[in-house]
Design a protein around this motif. Structure first.
Motif, PDB file in Angstrom:
ATOM      1  N   GLN A  13       0.829  -1.196   0.000  1.00 24.26           N
ATOM      2  CA  GLN A  13       0.000   0.000   0.000  1.00 24.26           C
ATOM      3  C   GLN A  13       0.866   1.250   0.000  1.00 24.26           C
ATOM      4  OE1 GLN A  13      -2.641  -0.425   3.403  1.00 24.26           O
ATOM      5  NE2 GLN A  13      -4.194  -1.402   2.126  1.00 24.26           N
ATOM      6  N   PRO A  14       0.341   2.360  -0.491  1.00 23.86           N
ATOM      7  CA  PRO A  14       1.113   3.621  -0.436  1.00 23.86           C
ATOM      8  C   PRO A  14       1.557   3.922   0.985  1.00 23.86           C
ATOM      9  CG  PRO A  14      -0.808   3.890  -1.840  1.00 23.86           C
ATOM     10  CD  PRO A  14      -0.944   2.527  -1.198  1.00 23.86           C
ATOM     11  N   GLY A  15       2.794   4.370   1.110  1.00 22.03           N
ATOM     12  CA  GLY A  15       3.378   4.624   2.420  1.00 22.03           C
ATOM     13  C   GLY A  15       4.094   3.435   3.005  1.00 22.03           C
ATOM     14  N   GLY A  16       3.945   2.289   2.381  1.00 24.35           N
ATOM     15  CA  GLY A  16       4.574   1.078   2.884  1.00 24.35           C
ATOM     16  C   GLY A  16       6.026   0.947   2.469  1.00 24.35           C
ATOM     17  N   SER A  17       6.616  -0.196   2.823  1.00 20.58           N
ATOM     18  CA  SER A  17       8.036  -0.433   2.577  1.00 20.58           C
ATOM     19  C   SER A  17       8.242  -1.810   1.954  1.00 20.58           C
ATOM     20  CB  SER A  17       8.835  -0.364   3.877  1.00 20.58           C
ATOM     21  OG  SER A  17       8.757   0.913   4.467  1.00 20.58           O
ATOM     22  N   LEU A  18       9.304  -1.918   1.184  1.00 20.90           N
ATOM     23  CA  LEU A  18       9.766  -3.196   0.648  1.00 20.90           C
ATOM     24  C   LEU A  18      11.283  -3.180   0.620  1.00 20.90           C
ATOM     25  CD1 LEU A  18       7.490  -3.925  -2.472  1.00 20.90           C
ATOM     26  CD2 LEU A  18       7.570  -5.238  -0.347  1.00 20.90           C
ATOM     27  N   ARG A  19      11.877  -4.357   0.722  1.00 22.20           N
ATOM     28  CA  ARG A  19      13.322  -4.488   0.584  1.00 22.20           C
ATOM     29  C   ARG A  19      13.630  -5.456  -0.537  1.00 22.20           C
ATOM     30  NH1 ARG A  19      17.830  -7.642   3.860  1.00 22.20           N
ATOM     31  NH2 ARG A  19      19.592  -6.192   3.759  1.00 22.20           N
ATOM     32  N   LEU A  20      14.265  -4.939  -1.576  1.00 23.49           N
ATOM     33  CA  LEU A  20      14.661  -5.772  -2.695  1.00 23.49           C
ATOM     34  C   LEU A  20      16.076  -6.299  -2.480  1.00 23.49           C
ATOM     35  CD1 LEU A  20      13.389  -3.609  -5.687  1.00 23.49           C
ATOM     36  CD2 LEU A  20      12.122  -5.227  -4.263  1.00 23.49           C
ATOM     37  N   SER A  21      16.309  -7.495  -2.979  1.00 27.03           N
ATOM     38  CA  SER A  21      17.640  -8.095  -2.932  1.00 27.03           C
ATOM     39  C   SER A  21      18.064  -8.506  -4.332  1.00 27.03           C
ATOM     40  CB  SER A  21      17.643  -9.325  -2.024  1.00 27.03           C
ATOM     41  OG  SER A  21      17.294  -8.997  -0.707  1.00 27.03           O
ATOM     42  N   CYS A  22      19.366  -8.493  -4.543  1.00 29.91           N
ATOM     43  CA  CYS A  22      19.930  -8.961  -5.808  1.00 29.91           C
ATOM     44  C   CYS A  22      21.125  -9.838  -5.465  1.00 29.91           C
ATOM     45  CB  CYS A  22      20.353  -7.792  -6.680  1.00 29.91           C
ATOM     46  SG  CYS A  22      21.269  -8.241  -8.171  1.00 29.91           S
ATOM     47  N   ALA A  23      21.009 -11.117  -5.756  1.00 27.47           N
ATOM     48  CA  ALA A  23      22.083 -12.068  -5.497  1.00 27.47           C
ATOM     49  C   ALA A  23      22.957 -12.179  -6.745  1.00 27.47           C
ATOM     50  CB  ALA A  23      21.510 -13.424  -5.131  1.00 27.47           C
ATOM     51  N   ALA A  24      24.253 -11.989  -6.560  1.00 28.17           N
ATOM     52  CA  ALA A  24      25.191 -11.969  -7.685  1.00 28.17           C
ATOM     53  C   ALA A  24      26.108 -13.184  -7.642  1.00 28.17           C
ATOM     54  CB  ALA A  24      26.016 -10.693  -7.649  1.00 28.17           C
ATOM     55  N   SER A  25      26.478 -13.662  -8.810  1.00 34.00           N
ATOM     56  CA  SER A  25      27.427 -14.758  -8.911  1.00 34.00           C
ATOM     57  C   SER A  25      28.122 -14.688 -10.268  1.00 34.00           C
ATOM     58  CB  SER A  25      26.727 -16.113  -8.740  1.00 34.00           C
ATOM     59  OG  SER A  25      25.754 -16.310  -9.744  1.00 34.00           O
ATOM     60  N   GLY A  26      29.243 -15.396 -10.368  1.00 34.06           N
ATOM     61  CA  GLY A  26      29.950 -15.477 -11.639  1.00 34.06           C
ATOM     62  C   GLY A  26      30.981 -14.386 -11.865  1.00 34.06           C
ATOM     63  N   PHE A  27      31.180 -13.534 -10.876  1.00 31.93           N
ATOM     64  CA  PHE A  27      32.211 -12.502 -10.975  1.00 31.93           C
ATOM     65  C   PHE A  27      32.630 -12.114  -9.561  1.00 31.93           C
ATOM     66  CE2 PHE A  27      29.684  -8.686  -9.870  1.00 31.93           C
ATOM     67  CZ  PHE A  27      28.396  -9.188  -9.983  1.00 31.93           C
TER      68      PHE A  27
END
Length: 124
Positions: A13-27
């Motif tokens: 909902q507007p005003g809310g929060s999220l945390r995105l993650s990006c898992a990296a490999s190969g370098f």
């Protein structure tokens, strides 16, 4: 083989929060700056935030400054985007990117690597 895998998207909902993650490999993750980008349907992909390889410096698009925070963990080989005070206009597919510069016979060659994206939807 470079691989970037985003996760953490969803509906909020507007005003809310999220945390995105990006898992990296190969370098060697700790050697590269990373960035987050987003793309709304029918629009070009736009830059959101960047972080240097040591996390000493971060930069943000004006539209997210003060609301989003980019960070990284060079042990886990992950980069994050903490998104607070979300607005409907933040709805988009979010992508992480690694840019590699490789010397070539014609000068420096630039290679961009992208993940598959994670969808963020902000609505009531």
């Amino acid at each position: 083989q470079v691989q970037l895998v985003e996760s953490g998207g969803g509906w909020v909902q507007p005003g809310g929060s999220l945390r995105l993650s990006c898992a990296a490999s190969g370098f060697i993750f700790k050697n590269f700056g990373m960035s987050w980008w987003r793309q709304r349907p029918g629009e070009e992909r736009e830059w959101v935030a960047s972080i240097t390889n040591t996390a000493a410096d971060t930069t943000y698009a004006d539209s997210v400054l003060g609301r989003f925070t980019i960070s990284r963990d060079n042990v886990k080989n992950e980069v994050y985007l903490q998104m607070n005070s979300l607005k409907p206009e933040d709805s988009a597919a979010y992508f992480c990117r690694m840019r590699q510069h490789v010397p070539g016979p014609d000068g420096m060659q630039v290679y961009d690597y992208w993940g598959q994206g994670t969808q963020v939807t902000v609505s009531s």
